[in-house]
Scaffold this motif. Sequence first.
Motif, mmCIF file in Angstrom:
data_model
loop_
_atom_site.group_PDB
_atom_site.id
_atom_site.type_symbol
_atom_site.label_atom_id
_atom_site.label_comp_id
_atom_site.label_asym_id
_atom_site.label_seq_id
_atom_site.Cartn_x
_atom_site.Cartn_y
_atom_site.Cartn_z
ATOM 1 N N THR A 93 0.972 -1.009 0.014
ATOM 2 C CA THR A 93 0.037 -0.091 0.067
ATOM 3 C C THR A 93 0.974 1.201 0.023
ATOM 4 O O THR A 93 0.556 2.241 -0.584
ATOM 5 C CB THR A 93 -1.039 0.037 1.129
ATOM 6 N N ILE A 94 1.892 1.426 0.804
ATOM 7 C CA ILE A 94 2.806 2.288 0.770
ATOM 8 C C ILE A 94 3.436 2.726 -0.672
ATOM 9 O O ILE A 94 3.336 3.746 -1.233
ATOM 10 C CB ILE A 94 3.899 2.175 1.688
ATOM 11 N N GLY A 95 3.962 1.664 -1.282
ATOM 12 C CA GLY A 95 4.458 1.493 -2.604
ATOM 13 C C GLY A 95 3.540 1.986 -3.453
ATOM 14 O O GLY A 95 3.803 2.806 -4.338
ATOM 15 N N GLN A 96 2.430 1.588 -3.432
ATOM 16 C CA GLN A 96 1.387 1.998 -4.475
ATOM 17 C C GLN A 96 0.753 3.560 -4.471
ATOM 18 O O GLN A 96 0.567 4.202 -5.188
ATOM 19 C CB GLN A 96 -0.109 1.069 -4.243
ATOM 20 N N TYR A 97 0.700 3.927 -3.104
ATOM 21 C CA TYR A 97 0.533 5.271 -2.614
ATOM 22 C C TYR A 97 1.393 6.301 -3.378
ATOM 23 O O TYR A 97 1.039 7.288 -4.058
ATOM 24 C CB TYR A 97 0.124 5.530 -1.450
ATOM 25 N N VAL A 98 2.671 5.984 -3.177
ATOM 26 C CA VAL A 98 3.677 6.828 -3.732
ATOM 27 C C VAL A 98 3.672 6.516 -5.253
ATOM 28 O O VAL A 98 3.868 7.603 -5.883
ATOM 29 C CB VAL A 98 5.218 6.272 -3.109
ATOM 30 N N SER A 151 -5.777 -2.233 -1.524
ATOM 31 C CA SER A 151 -4.784 -3.503 -1.612
ATOM 32 C C SER A 151 -4.981 -4.260 -0.172
ATOM 33 O O SER A 151 -4.721 -5.526 0.153
ATOM 34 C CB SER A 151 -3.459 -3.276 -1.607
ATOM 35 N N ILE A 152 -5.013 -3.358 0.907
ATOM 36 C CA ILE A 152 -5.117 -4.012 2.244
ATOM 37 C C ILE A 152 -6.209 -5.111 2.165
ATOM 38 O O ILE A 152 -5.980 -6.213 2.830
ATOM 39 C CB ILE A 152 -5.433 -2.972 3.354
ATOM 40 N N TRP A 153 -7.460 -4.726 1.834
ATOM 41 C CA TRP A 153 -8.547 -5.376 1.848
ATOM 42 C C TRP A 153 -8.599 -6.608 1.181
ATOM 43 O O TRP A 153 -8.804 -7.778 1.339
ATOM 44 C CB TRP A 153 -9.824 -4.710 1.423
ATOM 45 N N MET A 154 -7.988 -6.461 -0.283
ATOM 46 C CA MET A 154 -7.667 -7.556 -1.284
ATOM 47 C C MET A 154 -6.771 -8.553 -0.644
ATOM 48 O O MET A 154 -7.153 -9.790 -0.650
ATOM 49 C CB MET A 154 -7.293 -7.006 -2.422
ATOM 50 N N TYR A 155 -5.456 -8.139 0.012
ATOM 51 C CA TYR A 155 -4.770 -9.230 0.293
ATOM 52 C C TYR A 155 -4.961 -9.901 1.567
ATOM 53 O O TYR A 155 -4.589 -10.896 1.975
ATOM 54 C CB TYR A 155 -3.213 -8.721 0.492
ATOM 55 N N SER A 156 -5.800 -9.026 2.520
ATOM 56 C CA SER A 156 -6.292 -9.636 3.719
ATOM 57 C C SER A 156 -7.250 -10.697 3.657
ATOM 58 O O SER A 156 -7.139 -11.901 4.157
ATOM 59 C CB SER A 156 -7.009 -8.446 4.853
#
Length: 183
Positions: A93-98, A151-156
Amino acid sequence: MTPLEIRSMAYKMAAKYALYMGAFLLIRFAVEVSMQQYMWLTIFYLVLSVFIPFYAYRLAKKFIQQTNEPTVSFSDFYTFTFFLFVFASLILTIGQYVFYQYISPNYITDMHQSLLENLKLLAPQFPSFNTYQEILVNSPMPSSLQMATQSIWMYSIAGIILGLINAAIYRYLSKRNNTSEQN
């Protein structure tokens, strides 16, 4: 080791190995973004996607080796796999946000426009896509944070599902090995 120590170790090792899984998912995301320009990366992306559950199982087996226990319970194996995906998704998520916010701020808008154009082309063949197209046109554009947070939801959810599957496979294989050792 007591069950409580194994559970505590599962959390710690999931956080440690999530660095590897998070890096893997970041590479997969970079390939996904690059697929728009280089179509041959689609095959590589598919290979990386198929490899995710096997990589998660391999990391879970490393966790079991770290415990120095002959077998680990179903719930500990599941807990490790689930938290592996939760922590790895935070890194992703950090990488995607950047990426969405700073590297390619127009990426989301461009993909949204591309999707609408493709829906217009497919609408005559699939009339049900008209409803979907109307929803997309009338809904606001998602922000960088919204795109990254999904992504947090999908990968969780993937962690829940793969955790159950991998734990069941581990349990089956460990029972089979115990049965063959007794004979």
